[in-house]
Design an enzyme around this catalytic site. Structure first.
Site, PDB file in Angstrom:
ATOM      1  CG  PHE A   1      -2.750  61.688  15.997  1.00  0.00           C
ATOM      2  CD1 PHE A   1      -3.484  60.653  16.547  1.00  0.00           C
ATOM      3  CD2 PHE A   1      -3.306  62.421  14.965  1.00  0.00           C
ATOM      4  CE1 PHE A   1      -4.751  60.341  16.077  1.00  0.00           C
ATOM      5  CE2 PHE A   1      -4.569  62.122  14.482  1.00  0.00           C
ATOM      6  CZ  PHE A   1      -5.299  61.078  15.032  1.00  0.00           C
TER       7      PHE A   1
ATOM      8  CB  ALA B   1      -0.313  64.322  23.049  1.00  0.00           C
TER       9      ALA B   1
ATOM     10  CE  LYS C   1      13.690  53.921   4.434  1.00  0.00           C
ATOM     11  NZ  LYS C   1      12.703  53.151   5.227  1.00  0.00           N
TER      12      LYS C   1
ATOM     13  CB  THR D   1      11.113  44.004  10.560  1.00  0.00           C
ATOM     14  OG1 THR D   1       9.995  44.208  11.428  1.00  0.00           O
ATOM     15  CG2 THR D   1      12.381  44.559  11.212  1.00  0.00           C
TER      16      THR D   1
ATOM     17  CE  LYS E   1      10.518  59.662  -2.622  1.00  0.00           C
ATOM     18  NZ  LYS E   1      11.988  59.586  -2.783  1.00  0.00           N
TER      19      LYS E   1
END
EC number: 4.2.3.152
Length: 398
Positions: free
Chosen positions: A190, A192, A172, A94, A163
């Site tokens: 990370f 976890a 998008k 958003t 990209k």
């Protein structure tokens, strides 16, 4: 991002004109590294800087990551004697926009970032990778950057390609560039602290690779998908550890194998666009209800049915795909799958793919083909069947 530029200039005396041809070779690395911010790790300090480099770094960190790992990240740079500035940002689809990008630019200016010697470091999920990557590609027309993805989508998808982008005008990634990071460090630790929904979100992109090119990866997800979620890819059991390592490496290798020969998308038939024909429109219209991978899975479920109805999948393969999607905690249906939305999504994708559908459909499990003749009536019939299959899959799981 490194490379050597080669230039040729040709003068045409008859036309009083010059033609310039230039090429720049691009090289970037994606590397698995446990404990990126361990005090003995120097990967982040050695990569991306031209010449002698600098002892300064500008770091952009997702606010959710900062809450969990911020003190460790700061300790890392302090331990190594790095003058650092950390910009903490709340990001999501958003706010994946130019305002967010502009905040990064303003902070870079305030830091006084040197153009070549001080690569920006980005620590966070796929959205932050996209926005900060765009900023790096635009700032002084190109500044090196390094990525440390902290979500599963980031590790196997957004963090490994070239990209970048932001959402614009309700679409998008409508504005973006091709700008790979010099180095991306993949640290499964990370994961976890990632919640189940965001693990499932990333598993959708892993399933995409499995369905279009890796039947063994599909079988792994079929057998061990729930273990991967339960153990959060941390390998708390021998079986879980082997499955996590194999799955992460297979998905990363598969993605890079597809991207590498076509990094700038000169060919628009891209198998990794599977699940990305209808999902961009669905995701943007559903915001914030659907995560990216959830929208991708809804798209894959629809195109699985399209493939089945065309004889590209048998009924057993179709049902196995739906069963795995459901077991991974992913949606296989959404009320936005209306004729109007599907038609609008396909029209926008056709424009994006230069006038052709170039719609990837699975062939069996692990293969792909492209079609250009999907009709509105075919889509509507497939969506109706998809809705029924989604309900059946949920009932079977219950």
């Amino acid at each position: 991002m490194s490379g050597v530029e080669t230039v040729g200039v040709h003068a045409d005396a008859h036309r009083d004109s010059w033609q310039v041809r230039a090429q720049k070779q691009i090289t970037y690395e994606v590397r698995f590294r446990d404990d990126v911010f361990g005090l003995d790790s120097t990967d982040l300090l050695e990569a991306g800087a031209d010449g002698a480099g600098s002892r300064r770094r500008f770091v952009v960190v997702d606010s959710a990551v900062d809450a969990l790992y911020g003190s460790r990240i700061r300790e890392y740079f302090t331990h190594h004697g790095i003058d650092h500035s950390i910009l903490v940002m709340r990001v999501g689809e958003t706010v994946k926009d130019f305002d967010t990008a502009g905040r990064i630019v303003a902070a870079m200016d305030a830091f006084g970032l040197a153009r070549r010697r001080e690569p920006m470091i980005v620590v966070g999920g796929g959205v932050l990778m996209d926005v900060a990557g765009l900023v790096a590609s635009l700032y002084r027309r190109g500044t090196p950057f390094l990525r440390v993805p902290t979500t599963l989508v980031g590790l196997i998808d957004a963090g490994v390609g070239a990209k970048t982008g932001v959402n614009f005008n309700g679409h998008k990634n409508r504005l973006g560039t091709y700008a790979p990071a010099d180095l991306t460090l993949l640290d499964r630790r990370f994961l976890a602290t990632l919640d189940r929904r965001h693990l499932s979100n990333g598993l959708a992109e892993m399933l995409k690779i499995a369905l279009i090119k890796d039947a063994e990866l599909f079988q792994l997800l079929e057998r061990h998908g729930r273990v991967l979620i339960e153990e959060r890819f941390q390998g708390r059991t021998g079986t879980g550890d082997r499955a996590a390592v194999r799955a992460l490496r297979a998905a990363t290798h598969g993605m890079l194998e597809e991207l590498g020969p076509n990094l700038w998308e000169s060919r628009l038939e891209r198998s990794v666009d599977y699940g990305h024909t209808f999902s961009p429109t669905i995701e943007m219209r559903a915001l914030p209800a659907l995560l990216h991978g959830e929208a991708v899975c809804v798209d894959m479920a629809l195109t699985t049915v399209l493939a089945y109805r065309r004889g590209l999948l048998d009924v057993a393969q179709r049902d196995r795909i739906f069963a795995v999607m459901t077991a991974l905690g992913l949606p296989t249906w959404h009320p936005l799958l209306t004729p109007e939305v599907l038609e609008a999504a396909l029209q926008d994708t056709v424009r994006h793919r230069d006038g052709w559908q170039r719609l990837p459909l699975p062939v069996g499990i692990g293969g792909v083909t492209f079609v250009n003749d999907v009709t509105a009536a075919e889509l509507q019939a497939a969506a109706l069947m998809q809705h029924r299959l989604a309900e059946d899959a949920l009932l079977l799981r219950a």
